[in-house]
Every structure is written in structure tokens, then in C-alpha cells.
Write a protein that holds these residues in place. Structure first.
Motif, PDB file in Angstrom:
ATOM      1  N   GLY A 327       0.918  -1.139   0.430  1.00 34.19           N
ATOM      2  CA  GLY A 327      -0.434   0.148   0.445  1.00 34.19           C
ATOM      3  C   GLY A 327       1.051   0.705   0.262  1.00 34.19           C
ATOM      4  N   GLY A 328       0.331   2.084   0.634  1.00 34.36           N
ATOM      5  CA  GLY A 328       1.440   3.547   0.893  1.00 34.36           C
ATOM      6  C   GLY A 328       2.243   3.499   1.406  1.00 34.36           C
ATOM      7  N   ILE A 329       3.260   2.545   2.277  1.00 36.05           N
ATOM      8  CA  ILE A 329       3.792   2.617   2.765  1.00 36.05           C
ATOM      9  C   ILE A 329       5.261   2.739   2.241  1.00 36.05           C
ATOM     10  CG2 ILE A 329       5.310   1.130   4.396  1.00 36.05           C
ATOM     11  CD1 ILE A 329       3.411  -0.300   5.904  1.00 36.05           C
ATOM     12  N   PRO A 330       5.591   2.172   0.820  1.00 37.55           N
ATOM     13  CA  PRO A 330       6.312   1.936  -0.001  1.00 37.55           C
ATOM     14  C   PRO A 330       6.855   4.104  -0.357  1.00 37.55           C
ATOM     15  CG  PRO A 330       5.244  -0.303  -0.486  1.00 37.55           C
ATOM     16  CD  PRO A 330       4.865   1.008   0.218  1.00 37.55           C
ATOM     17  N   LEU A 331       5.944   4.531  -0.184  1.00 37.35           N
ATOM     18  CA  LEU A 331       6.044   5.578  -0.300  1.00 37.35           C
ATOM     19  C   LEU A 331       6.513   6.462   0.731  1.00 37.35           C
ATOM     20  CD1 LEU A 331       4.269   6.859  -2.910  1.00 37.35           C
ATOM     21  CD2 LEU A 331       2.350   7.813  -1.593  1.00 37.35           C
ATOM     22  N   GLN A 332       6.566   6.189   1.783  1.00 40.32           N
ATOM     23  CA  GLN A 332       7.153   7.183   3.445  1.00 40.32           C
ATOM     24  C   GLN A 332       8.321   6.163   2.968  1.00 40.32           C
ATOM     25  OE1 GLN A 332       3.973   7.971   5.988  1.00 40.32           O
ATOM     26  NE2 GLN A 332       3.262   5.815   4.651  1.00 40.32           N
ATOM     27  N   ILE A 333       8.681   4.385   3.015  1.00 42.27           N
ATOM     28  CA  ILE A 333      10.377   4.753   3.321  1.00 42.27           C
ATOM     29  C   ILE A 333      10.838   3.403   1.931  1.00 42.27           C
ATOM     30  CG2 ILE A 333      11.099   2.415   4.346  1.00 42.27           C
ATOM     31  CD1 ILE A 333       9.194   1.603   6.023  1.00 42.27           C
ATOM     32  N   VAL A 334      11.911   4.651   1.808  1.00 41.56           N
ATOM     33  CA  VAL A 334      12.556   4.476   0.700  1.00 41.56           C
ATOM     34  C   VAL A 334      13.441   3.781   0.766  1.00 41.56           C
ATOM     35  CG1 VAL A 334      14.192   5.831  -1.036  1.00 41.56           C
ATOM     36  CG2 VAL A 334      12.096   6.837  -0.428  1.00 41.56           C
ATOM     37  N   HIS A 335      13.085   2.865   0.353  1.00 39.95           N
ATOM     38  CA  HIS A 335      13.808   1.359   1.235  1.00 39.95           C
ATOM     39  C   HIS A 335      15.646   1.533   0.716  1.00 39.95           C
ATOM     40  CE1 HIS A 335      14.999  -3.062   2.489  1.00 39.95           C
ATOM     41  NE2 HIS A 335      15.682  -3.147   1.059  1.00 39.95           N
ATOM     42  N   GLY A 336      15.874   1.563   2.029  1.00 40.80           N
ATOM     43  CA  GLY A 336      17.728   1.552   2.211  1.00 40.80           C
ATOM     44  C   GLY A 336      17.931   3.624   2.707  1.00 40.80           C
ATOM     45  N   ALA A 337      16.959   3.930   2.701  1.00 43.10           N
ATOM     46  CA  ALA A 337      17.531   5.630   3.248  1.00 43.10           C
ATOM     47  C   ALA A 337      16.435   5.899   4.220  1.00 43.10           C
ATOM     48  CB  ALA A 337      16.874   6.002   0.982  1.00 43.10           C
ATOM     49  N   THR A 338      15.408   5.618   3.744  1.00 41.45           N
ATOM     50  CA  THR A 338      14.329   5.861   5.606  1.00 41.45           C
ATOM     51  C   THR A 338      14.340   5.103   5.799  1.00 41.45           C
ATOM     52  OG1 THR A 338      12.990   6.670   3.931  1.00 41.45           O
ATOM     53  CG2 THR A 338      13.882   8.240   3.640  1.00 41.45           C
ATOM     54  N   GLY A 339      14.951   3.989   5.779  1.00 37.74           N
ATOM     55  CA  GLY A 339      14.253   2.578   6.641  1.00 37.74           C
ATOM     56  C   GLY A 339      13.653   1.826   5.643  1.00 37.74           C
ATOM     57  N   PHE A 340      14.127   0.346   6.106  1.00 39.19           N
ATOM     58  CA  PHE A 340      13.954  -0.525   5.510  1.00 39.19           C
ATOM     59  C   PHE A 340      12.267  -1.332   4.989  1.00 39.19           C
ATOM     60  CE2 PHE A 340      17.651  -1.249   6.497  1.00 39.19           C
ATOM     61  CZ  PHE A 340      18.508  -0.906   6.215  1.00 39.19           C
ATOM     62  N   LEU A 341      11.921  -1.964   3.957  1.00 42.34           N
ATOM     63  CA  LEU A 341      10.518  -2.416   3.619  1.00 42.34           C
ATOM     64  C   LEU A 341      10.880  -4.176   3.401  1.00 42.34           C
ATOM     65  CD1 LEU A 341       9.403  -0.261   0.237  1.00 42.34           C
ATOM     66  CD2 LEU A 341       8.614  -0.388   2.281  1.00 42.34           C
ATOM     67  N   VAL A 342      10.016  -4.659   4.506  1.00 45.58           N
ATOM     68  CA  VAL A 342       9.738  -6.218   4.920  1.00 45.58           C
ATOM     69  C   VAL A 342       8.228  -6.844   3.853  1.00 45.58           C
ATOM     70  CG1 VAL A 342      11.759  -6.022   5.864  1.00 45.58           C
ATOM     71  CG2 VAL A 342       8.840  -6.122   6.631  1.00 45.58           C
ATOM     72  N   HIS A 343       8.755  -7.916   3.174  1.00 47.47           N
ATOM     73  CA  HIS A 343       7.866  -9.408   2.956  1.00 47.47           C
ATOM     74  C   HIS A 343       7.978  -9.583   3.746  1.00 47.47           C
ATOM     75  CE1 HIS A 343       9.882  -6.353  -0.085  1.00 47.47           C
ATOM     76  NE2 HIS A 343       8.892  -6.704  -0.969  1.00 47.47           N
ATOM     77  N   SER A 344       8.232 -10.073   4.784  1.00 45.37           N
ATOM     78  CA  SER A 344       7.942 -11.911   6.059  1.00 45.37           C
ATOM     79  C   SER A 344       8.947 -11.601   6.886  1.00 45.37           C
ATOM     80  CB  SER A 344       8.948 -12.883   5.424  1.00 45.37           C
ATOM     81  OG  SER A 344      10.187 -12.507   5.199  1.00 45.37           O
ATOM     82  N   VAL A 345       8.004 -11.870   8.209  1.00 46.44           N
ATOM     83  CA  VAL A 345       8.331 -12.428   8.994  1.00 46.44           C
ATOM     84  C   VAL A 345       9.922 -12.158   8.991  1.00 46.44           C
ATOM     85  CG1 VAL A 345       8.354 -13.529  11.731  1.00 46.44           C
ATOM     86  CG2 VAL A 345       6.489 -13.321   9.917  1.00 46.44           C
ATOM     87  N   GLU A 346      10.825 -13.247   8.653  1.00 42.62           N
ATOM     88  CA  GLU A 346      12.307 -13.432   8.829  1.00 42.62           C
ATOM     89  C   GLU A 346      12.574 -12.445   8.130  1.00 42.62           C
ATOM     90  OE1 GLU A 346      10.149 -15.417   7.019  1.00 42.62           O
ATOM     91  OE2 GLU A 346      10.395 -16.988   8.736  1.00 42.62           O
ATOM     92  N   GLY A 347      12.220 -11.606   7.330  1.00 44.65           N
ATOM     93  CA  GLY A 347      12.998 -10.277   6.541  1.00 44.65           C
ATOM     94  C   GLY A 347      12.773  -9.082   7.936  1.00 44.65           C
ATOM     95  N   ALA A 348      11.731  -9.503   8.869  1.00 47.95           N
ATOM     96  CA  ALA A 348      11.088  -8.325   9.744  1.00 47.95           C
ATOM     97  C   ALA A 348      12.448  -8.575  10.509  1.00 47.95           C
ATOM     98  CB  ALA A 348      10.147  -7.749   9.990  1.00 47.95           C
ATOM     99  N   ALA A 349      13.010  -9.798  10.942  1.00 48.52           N
ATOM    100  CA  ALA A 349      13.449  -9.967  12.034  1.00 48.52           C
ATOM    101  C   ALA A 349      15.291  -9.591  11.589  1.00 48.52           C
ATOM    102  CB  ALA A 349      13.305 -11.113  12.242  1.00 48.52           C
ATOM    103  N   PHE A 350      15.571  -9.795  10.446  1.00 47.95           N
ATOM    104  CA  PHE A 350      16.523  -9.685   9.658  1.00 47.95           C
ATOM    105  C   PHE A 350      16.727  -8.041   9.595  1.00 47.95           C
ATOM    106  CE2 PHE A 350      19.636  -8.229   6.120  1.00 47.95           C
ATOM    107  CZ  PHE A 350      20.075  -8.666   6.572  1.00 47.95           C
ATOM    108  N   ARG A 351      16.312  -6.880   9.955  1.00 48.20           N
ATOM    109  CA  ARG A 351      16.536  -5.915   9.883  1.00 48.20           C
ATOM    110  C   ARG A 351      16.013  -5.214  10.852  1.00 48.20           C
ATOM    111  NH1 ARG A 351      18.531  -4.464   4.327  1.00 48.20           N
ATOM    112  NH2 ARG A 351      17.222  -5.357   3.107  1.00 48.20           N
ATOM    113  N   ILE A 352      15.191  -5.919  11.951  1.00 48.74           N
ATOM    114  CA  ILE A 352      15.496  -5.146  12.989  1.00 48.74           C
ATOM    115  C   ILE A 352      16.931  -5.372  13.732  1.00 48.74           C
ATOM    116  CG2 ILE A 352      14.819  -5.366  15.457  1.00 48.74           C
ATOM    117  CD1 ILE A 352      11.880  -6.789  14.261  1.00 48.74           C
ATOM    118  N   ARG A 353      17.238  -6.614  13.397  1.00 46.55           N
ATOM    119  CA  ARG A 353      18.925  -6.761  14.096  1.00 46.55           C
ATOM    120  C   ARG A 353      19.827  -5.663  12.654  1.00 46.55           C
ATOM    121  NH1 ARG A 353      21.649 -12.264  13.646  1.00 46.55           N
ATOM    122  NH2 ARG A 353      22.651 -10.537  15.769  1.00 46.55           N
ATOM    123  N   GLN A 354      19.036  -5.686  12.358  1.00 44.57           N
ATOM    124  CA  GLN A 354      20.248  -4.363  11.429  1.00 44.57           C
ATOM    125  C   GLN A 354      20.547  -3.810  11.782  1.00 44.57           C
ATOM    126  OE1 GLN A 354      19.794  -4.536   7.595  1.00 44.57           O
ATOM    127  NE2 GLN A 354      21.548  -3.776   6.743  1.00 44.57           N
TER     128      GLN A 354
END
Ligand code: UDP
Length: 417
Positions: A327-354
Motif C-alpha cells: 500500500g502506501g508504506i513504500p511511498l514513505q519508506i525509501v528502502h535503504g534510505a529512510t527505512g527498510f521495507l520487508v516482505h516476511s517475518v524473517e525479513g523483519a527480524a533481519f532488518r531489526i537486527r541490522q
């Protein structure tokens, strides 16, 4: 007052608002939605209505009334428009149109511009009198259940224009369609600066320890917000990084599913003293502000999302954010610049740790996020867009070309991590 935004909002937006208000001064603007409190639409209207009034526009905000049967049905419509399979019977649709008819007989629908928010009051258009009628859809309508959309479509076609938050929600309908992303108010209790003392006071009141990193998701308890996925991601992280999780939410009067989802979340979190589930009363804006400011990372791990105001709210506070790529989240999060976009639980966990392991990177993205919100997602920009749309609608003969400013493409200077 618009002058309060000087030095905060982009100067060009303030100039344009003043010019448009001179042209529209004394005209009337009616907004209608289905709840005074809870969720993003009410959040925006609470701030935009007084601002428009202070600008010399005769602004009114009306809320339709409905019974349990109506809101159960409209929640199903909401879920179906966001792609879920739902059974909505003819009897339910009859009730929907009847509730709209009753509201039309109670509400004064006369105004120069009428902005109807979301599907619940969409059928009011049948009773339109004067003025420009605009349907403002806040939900992710990119892949709706076709049968349900087809029941709503005849109403949508009776509007002069439709407004969506994100280009891919547009329907290629026979009426004009515009893209206007939502916004947050930097001067509201939800977003204004707070002192360290005010933040600590809230942490103490909610019994939240500040000795470890804190992950936060603020959301209605709704399955599309994936609170269970957030808990699962936190559990993966917790094996390596000690942290706490706060899930904060409150009920919305037009969302009957909240309690059921809250119970599922409580059950799933059971036994972990580091998961804090906060059920907040409506208008807990200052508490939410403080929670967002004490968070180390803000999450919005939605599976479907119209816009996700909570993302901009956290970015405005300089927080690193992780959001579902929907939806509108990628409008706000420019991946790698203003935050991270994720597609799964694993992806979220990976980015949180990062983020947890790279505080300098997290701080840099937080800072870029704040400037991104300043440029594109403040209330003044959304107000500017509505006024410009309205002005263009009243001056069709002048052939005004409306070029909105789609964020991402034009913002330069973002550093990717
Ligand atoms: N919100 C709130 N209290 C809560 C949960 C959410 O005030 O307990 C606010 C949140 O800060 C945001 C809005 O409600 O301003 C939610 O908007 P969003 O676009 O994120 O989601 P929606 O609820 O509209 O799907």
C-alpha cells in the motif's frame, strides 16, 4: 493557524495555500466520514478541519451514524476491497444503502465541495445537491474483491472525482482520479516535541523499562496490521539481541473486529514479560507520541495498508522504521534510505537486527526520514492538494493541468545504506 507552520513546513506549500484560500474564501467545504476517533481518517480530520476553518473556508465535519449490523458489514467491505474473500449478502447491501439514506435525511449535504471519506458513507452521493462531490478512498484498493467492488462502483461513478493515496489504487474509472497521499500534523499532540521528563513519565506509567532497546508497533488491533507477525519477528531477534516489544492500540468505533484480534495477540504473547500490550483509550495522542519517541525502532509490518500514518509519525521523530512493502508504506519508506521495507517475518527480524547492530546507520536513516516527511507528508501539503483540486474542479474551463509531485522520483540527496 497557518502562520504556526512557518519554518516547519515547506515555504512553497504555505504560499500556495494562502493564494488558494484567497480564491476560495467564504466557500463551504463539507467532510463526511464514519468515526470521530480511531484510525487514520479521524486523525487527519481532527487537525485539518480547524486549519481549513482558520483559513476562511466554511468547513464542516459530519460523521454518519450506523448500527452494529452496518459496521459489521462495512468492515467486511473494507476487508474485501483490500482483497479478502468475504460473503456480503443482498440483505446486508440493502441495509448499507438504507443507513446511507437515513443519514442523508439527517445531515445537511449542501456545500460548495463535499469530500466523502471511504466506503461507509460512499452511497450518500445519491442524495447530492449542489457542489463538487469527491470520494476520498483511504484504503488499499489495488486488488479488490471484484464482486464487492462492483456493488460499490455505481456510487463511485456518481462523484465528480475520486482521490486515492497511491497511484496503483486508481481504478481507471470514468470520473477524474487524483493521487493525494495522507499526512501528519507536526503541531498536534501526537507529533509535537516532548521533553525527556514527559517521555520518562509515560514510560513509568506504562511500566516500560528503558534499559534495553524497544521495538514498537502502534496500530488498531487488525489482522492486516499483522501483530502476530510482529511478535514472531521479535522472538527471532530476541535469541540474539535483548530487547522489548511494545504493541500499542486502541479501539475504533467503526471497527468491530478489534477485540477478537486483541485476544489473539494476548494469547500469542502469553508468558513473555518483555512483550507489553497496551490498550489505550481514544485520544491518547501524547502517550503515543512519547512511546514513539522512546522507541529504538518503529515497525508497521502491515500485510495491506492504505497509507500507514504511523510510519510518517515515527519518521518525523527521527526513528528508523521497518514497514511491510504494501500500500502506501513504500511511498514513505525509501528502502535503504529512510527505512527498510520487508516482505516476511524473517525479513523483519533481519532488518531489526541490522538496525540494532548499527546505531549510526539507524540514526542516519532516521534523520533522512524526518526530512522526507517534512517535504512530503505534513498536513500543509495535503491541505494544499485538496484546495488545489477543488480550485481546479471549479475552473475546468481554464484547463488547469494538475501535476502532483510524486515523492520518490524527485527527492534527491538521500544516502542509501
Ligand atoms: N492510533 C492511535 N491510537 C492507537 C492506535 C493508533 O491514536 O492506539 C493512531 C496512529 O497514531 C495513527 C492512526 O491512529 O495516527 C492510524 O492510522 P494508520 O494510517 O496508521 O492506520 P489505520 O488505522 O487508518 O488503518
Amino acid at each position: 493557524m497557518i502562520s504556526s507552520y512557518a519554518g516547519i513546513s515547506p515555504h512553497s506549500d504555505l504560499v500556495l495555500i494562502e493564494k488558494l484560500c484567497e480564491a476560495l474564501s467564504g466557500k463551504s467545504f463539507l467532510h463526511i466520514n464514519s468515526t470521530k476517533a480511531g484510525g487514520g481518517v479521524a486523525e487527519i480530520l481532527q487537525r485539518m478541519i480547524p486549519l481549513l476553518s482558520s483559513l476562511g473556508i466554511k468547513t464542516r465535519w459530519e460523521v454518519i451514524e450506523g448500527d452494529q449490523k452496518f459496521f459489521d458489514m462495512t468492515k467486511k467491505v473494507h476487508n474485501a476491497l483490500q482483497g479478502n474473500a468475504e460473503v456480503i449478502t443482498d440483505d446486508m447491501w440493502e441495509h448499507y444503502f438504507e443507513v446511507n439514506r437515513k443519514n442523508a435525511s439527517k445531515i445537511d449535504l449542501g456545500a460548495d465541495a463535499v469530500l466523502i471519506h471511504d466506503p461507509q458513507p460512499a452511497a450518500l452521493v445519491k442524495y447530492r445537491k449542489t457542489g463538487n462531490w469527491l470520494w476520498r478512498c483511504h484504503i488499499d484498493i489495488s486488488a479488490p474483491n471484484p464482486e464487492v467492488f462492483s456493488r460499490l462502483e455505481p456510487s463511485v461513478k456518481e462523484y465528480d472525482s475520486a482521490i486515492f493515496s497511491v497511484a496503483k489504487f486508481a481504478r481507471a474509472a470514468a470520473i477524474d482520479e487524483f493521487i493525494v497521499p495522507p499526512s501528519i500534523d507536526p503541531l498536534s499532540e501526537k507529533n509535537m516535541d516532548l521533553s525527556d521528563k514527559e517521555i520518562t513519565e509515560v514510560a513509568e506509567r506504562f511500566d516500560i523499562p528503558l534499559d534495553r532497546p524497544m521495538l514498537l508497533q502502534v496500530s488498531r488491533f487488525d489482522r492486516f496490521k499483522d501483530p502476530i507477525g510482529v511478535i514472531n519477528a521479535y522472538r527471532m531477534v530476541k535469541k540474539y539481541n535483548d530487547c522489548i516489544l511494545v504493541l500499542a492500540g486502541s479501539p475504533a468505533t467503526d471497527d468491530p473486529e478489534g477485540e477478537e484480534v486483541l485476544n489473539e495477540v494476548r494469547e500469542h504473547a502469553e508468558g513473555d514479560p518483555d512483550i507489553h500490550i497496551l490498550l489505550l483509550p481514544p485520544f491518547s495522542d501524547k502517550d503515543i507520541n512519547a512511546l514513539q519517541r522512546m522507541a529504538t525502532i518503529a515497525l508497521q509490518k502491515s500485510l495491506k495498508e492504505g497509507f500507514g500514518l504511523t510510519v510518517s509519525e515515527a519518521m518525523w521523530k527521527g526513528k528508523p522504521v521497518i514497514g511491510g512493502a504494501v500500500g502506501g508504506i513504500p511511498l514513505q519508506i525509501v528502502h535503504g534510505a529512510t527505512g527498510f521495507l520487508v516482505h516476511s517475518v524473517e525479513g523483519a527480524a533481519f532488518r531489526i537486527r541490522q538496525f540494532l547492530n548499527n546505531p549510526t546507520m539507524a540514526a542516519r536513516m532516521g534523520e533522512q526520514g524526518r526530512e522526507y516527511v517534512r517535504k512530503y507528508f505534513l498536513l500543509t501539503r495535503e491541505t494544499r492538494d485538496y484546495l488545489a483540486l477543488w480550485y481546479a474542479a471549479e475552473h475546468r474551463d481554464k484547463g488547469i493541468v494538475f501535476e502532483l509531485d510524486p515523492p520518490m522520483q524527485k527527492f534527491t540527496g538521500l544516502k542509501k545504506s
